[in-house]
Design an enzyme around this catalytic site. Structure first.
Site, short mmCIF file in Angstrom:
data_model
loop_
_atom_site.label_atom_id
_atom_site.label_comp_id
_atom_site.label_asym_id
_atom_site.label_seq_id
_atom_site.Cartn_x
_atom_site.Cartn_y
_atom_site.Cartn_z
N SER A 130 7.15 -1.55 -19.76
CA SER A 130 6.64 -0.26 -20.24
C SER A 130 7.22 0.07 -21.60
O SER A 130 8.35 -0.32 -21.93
CB SER A 130 7.07 0.81 -19.23
N LYS B 223 13.07 -1.34 -15.56
CA LYS B 223 12.21 -2.21 -16.37
C LYS B 223 13.05 -3.04 -17.33
O LYS B 223 12.83 -4.24 -17.49
CB LYS B 223 11.19 -1.37 -17.16
N LEU C 227 0.81 -1.22 0.00
CA LEU C 227 0.00 0.00 0.00
C LEU C 227 0.85 1.27 0.00
O LEU C 227 0.39 2.32 0.45
CB LEU C 227 -1.00 0.00 1.18
N CYS C 228 2.08 1.19 -0.51
CA CYS C 228 2.93 2.40 -0.52
C CYS C 228 2.43 3.42 -1.54
O CYS C 228 2.72 4.60 -1.42
CB CYS C 228 4.39 2.03 -0.78
N TYR D 257 13.91 4.75 -13.76
CA TYR D 257 12.69 3.92 -13.79
C TYR D 257 12.72 2.99 -15.01
O TYR D 257 12.54 1.77 -14.89
CB TYR D 257 11.44 4.81 -13.83
P1 NAD Z 1 0.47 1.84 -9.01
O1 NAD Z 1 1.50 2.61 -8.27
O2 NAD Z 1 -0.92 2.35 -9.02
O3 NAD Z 1 0.44 0.33 -8.51
C1 NAD Z 1 1.58 -0.34 -8.03
C2 NAD Z 1 1.21 -0.99 -6.71
O4 NAD Z 1 2.35 -1.69 -6.21
C3 NAD Z 1 0.80 0.02 -5.64
O5 NAD Z 1 -0.43 -0.37 -5.08
C4 NAD Z 1 1.92 -0.06 -4.59
O6 NAD Z 1 1.44 0.16 -3.29
C5 NAD Z 1 2.44 -1.46 -4.80
N1 NAD Z 1 3.86 -1.68 -4.46
C6 NAD Z 1 4.95 -0.98 -4.86
N2 NAD Z 1 6.07 -1.54 -4.37
C7 NAD Z 1 5.69 -2.62 -3.65
C8 NAD Z 1 6.38 -3.63 -2.93
N3 NAD Z 1 7.71 -3.61 -2.81
N4 NAD Z 1 5.67 -4.61 -2.34
C9 NAD Z 1 4.31 -4.64 -2.43
N5 NAD Z 1 3.61 -3.72 -3.10
C10 NAD Z 1 4.29 -2.73 -3.71
O7 NAD Z 1 1.01 1.68 -10.51
P2 NAD Z 1 0.25 1.18 -11.80
O8 NAD Z 1 0.01 2.35 -12.67
O9 NAD Z 1 -0.87 0.30 -11.41
O10 NAD Z 1 1.42 0.34 -12.47
C11 NAD Z 1 1.55 -1.05 -12.25
C12 NAD Z 1 2.82 -1.53 -12.93
O11 NAD Z 1 2.76 -1.20 -14.31
C13 NAD Z 1 4.10 -0.89 -12.40
O12 NAD Z 1 5.11 -1.86 -12.37
C14 NAD Z 1 4.41 0.18 -13.44
O13 NAD Z 1 5.78 0.45 -13.51
C15 NAD Z 1 3.92 -0.49 -14.71
N6 NAD Z 1 3.57 0.50 -15.74
C16 NAD Z 1 2.65 1.45 -15.47
C17 NAD Z 1 2.33 2.40 -16.45
C18 NAD Z 1 1.34 3.49 -16.16
O14 NAD Z 1 1.27 4.45 -16.93
N7 NAD Z 1 0.52 3.42 -15.11
C19 NAD Z 1 2.95 2.35 -17.70
C20 NAD Z 1 3.86 1.32 -17.95
C21 NAD Z 1 4.16 0.39 -16.96
C1 UD1 Z 2 5.27 9.08 -19.02
C2 UD1 Z 2 6.67 8.57 -18.80
C3 UD1 Z 2 6.74 7.12 -19.21
C4 UD1 Z 2 5.71 6.30 -18.43
C5 UD1 Z 2 4.34 6.92 -18.66
C6 UD1 Z 2 3.26 6.26 -17.86
C7 UD1 Z 2 8.11 10.55 -19.03
C8 UD1 Z 2 9.13 11.25 -19.88
N1 UD1 Z 2 7.59 9.41 -19.53
O1 UD1 Z 2 4.97 8.90 -20.40
O2 UD1 Z 2 8.03 6.60 -18.96
O3 UD1 Z 2 5.71 4.96 -18.86
O4 UD1 Z 2 4.36 8.31 -18.29
O5 UD1 Z 2 3.45 6.47 -16.49
O6 UD1 Z 2 7.78 11.00 -17.95
N2 UD1 Z 2 1.69 16.45 -21.22
C9 UD1 Z 2 1.34 17.78 -21.25
N3 UD1 Z 2 1.02 18.38 -20.06
C10 UD1 Z 2 1.02 17.72 -18.87
C11 UD1 Z 2 1.38 16.34 -18.86
C12 UD1 Z 2 1.71 15.75 -20.06
O7 UD1 Z 2 1.32 18.42 -22.30
O8 UD1 Z 2 0.74 18.32 -17.83
C13 UD1 Z 2 2.00 15.78 -22.50
C14 UD1 Z 2 3.40 15.19 -22.57
O9 UD1 Z 2 4.31 16.12 -23.07
C15 UD1 Z 2 3.17 14.01 -23.53
C16 UD1 Z 2 1.73 13.58 -23.25
O10 UD1 Z 2 1.11 14.69 -22.61
O11 UD1 Z 2 3.25 14.45 -24.87
C17 UD1 Z 2 1.63 12.38 -22.33
O12 UD1 Z 2 2.38 12.61 -21.16
P1 UD1 Z 2 2.34 11.62 -19.90
O13 UD1 Z 2 0.94 11.33 -19.55
O14 UD1 Z 2 3.22 12.19 -18.85
O15 UD1 Z 2 2.93 10.26 -20.48
P2 UD1 Z 2 4.33 10.00 -21.24
O16 UD1 Z 2 5.20 11.18 -21.21
O17 UD1 Z 2 4.02 9.40 -22.55
#
Ligand code: NAD
Ligand code: UD1
Length: 335
Positions: free
Chosen positions: A124, A152, A33-34, A148
């Protein structure tokens, strides 16, 4: 037999839990739940009407993981747990390397100990760095620009090595593009702490009046309207991709990567205009300079996922904008 979901209380994990339960799978969640809260676990139970074991524990702790494997018969693991904030990872790299790598190493070790060899891993699109062309295929070169992303890529390589060493091991490595949206009920969704970095959570907070104005980071990219283009995917479509991946790893061994994206790129202004239209809300915005590290265009070629996983994204940008707001307006009002 059950599926262990690490990080199942988080944004993508909670939606995946709902889809798994709806498909009559037995699930167990471990989350420390961090970056989420216990309410999210309750909300999964509320949506599905099904109870399941929840362990508030850290995936970096071997003893806690062993206890879960001792108490349950776990067939497969979906590993979401990890930190995901790109900006923070550049300021606190050790925090990211420690949590993301340690949790995966401990998990794999305990899985091996208990003879569990099926894993779905959350990677990702960030591992493609700045791709030379789009759409991006799985065999494009990988590189990273922040800690980050490096975690991955390192984990992908670790999992590849584990699969090479143990022919029983089967890993589906899912490279997510930009997940947005929320469950139709508006009960679960994404609510980041503090000021959001990502586009959709920022837009919803402006829509709710919590933030004044959206900054559009640059309108001088080589895209159809000058603003950055991304492959936004509805989190429910993404969650369903995990079910398809589970089926795949059941019948295959080895390490395989899959793009989970729609294959369509939308610009920041496309998102903004669609959000305004479907929700009938004006979003004030200003054009500012580019955000360092951003690339112009990023979208997936999802052909491999369609072919091997028999999966494709079905929900539209309208659904994503509508569902994001449906969740966020309630969540923000309730805070
Ligand atoms: P999130 O932060 O909402 O969910 C991650 C969960 O993992 C959280 O509930 C957190 O409390 C838990 N957690 C973190 N470290 C932990 C640990 N050591 N032990 C137990 N629990 C732990 O993130 P999300 O958006 O749901 O993403 C899930 C996964 O997908 C992540 O690995 C993230 O890197 C990957 N991912 C997310 C996105 C995105 O845009 N959301 C994009 C690409 C990849
Ligand atoms: C970001 C991360 C990526 C991660 C993904 C999901 C960076 C450089 N990349 O992707 O590694 O996997 O989030 O967590 O941080 N934008 C605006 N105004 C805002 C926010 C975003 O114009 O306030 C634009 C950005 O320039 C981009 C698009 O919206 O063109 C999407 O941005 P964002 O949602 O942050 O995702 P990514 O940058 O694609």
């Amino acid at each position: 037999m059950a599926i262990l979901i690490t990080g199942g209380a988080g944004f993508i994990g909670s939606h995946t839990a709902v889809e798994l339960i709806s498909a009559k799978k037995n699930i167990i969640i471990i989350d420390n739940l961090c970056n989420s809260n216990i309410q999210s676990v309750e909300n999964i139970r509320k949506i599905t009407g099904v109870d399941f074991p929840f362990y508030k524990a850290d995936c970096c702790c071997d003893a806690d993981l062993e206890k879960i494997f001792e108490e349950n018969e776990i067939q497969t693991v979906i590993h979401f747990a990890g930190f995901k904030a790109v900006g923070e990872s550049t300021q606190k790299p050790l925090k990211y390397y420690k949590n993301n790598l340690k949790s995966t190493l401990s998990l794999c070790e305990v899985m091996k100990k208990f003879g569990c060899s099926h894993l779905v891993f959350s990677s990702s699109a960030t591992v493609y760095g700045a791709p030379k062309t789009v759409p991006i295929k799985e065999d494009f070169p990988t590189s990273t620009t922040n800690p980050y992303g490096t975690t991955k890529l390192m984990i992908e390589n670790i999992l590849k090595d584990i699969c090479k060493a143990d022919p029983k091991f089967s890993v589906a490595c899912l490279r997510y593009f930009n997940p947005i949206g929320a469950h139709k009920t508006g009960i679960i969704g994404e609510m980041p702490n503090g000021i959001p970095n990502n586009l959709m959570p920022y837009i919803t907070q402006v829509a709710a009046g919590k933030l004044k104005i959206l900054s559009v980071f640059g309108n001088d990219y080589e895209t159809h309207d000058g603003t950055g283009v991304r492959d936004y995917i509805h989190v429910v479509d993404l969650a369903k991709g995990h079910l398809s991946a589970l089926k795949y790893i059941k019948n295959h061994s080895g390490f395989e990567t899959f793009n989970l994206g729609t294959g369509t790129g939308y610009s920041v202004l496309d998102i903004l205009k669609t959000f305004e239209r479907v929700n009938n809300i004006k979003i004030p915005y200003k054009i500012t300079k580019r955000r360092p590290g951003d690339i112009a265009i990023c979208y997936a070629d999802p052909t491999k996922s369609k072919k091997l996983l028999n999966w494709k994204a079905l929900l539209s940008l309208e659904d994503m904008c509508c569902d994001s707001w449906n969740f966020a307006k309630k969540a923000i009002a309730g805070k």
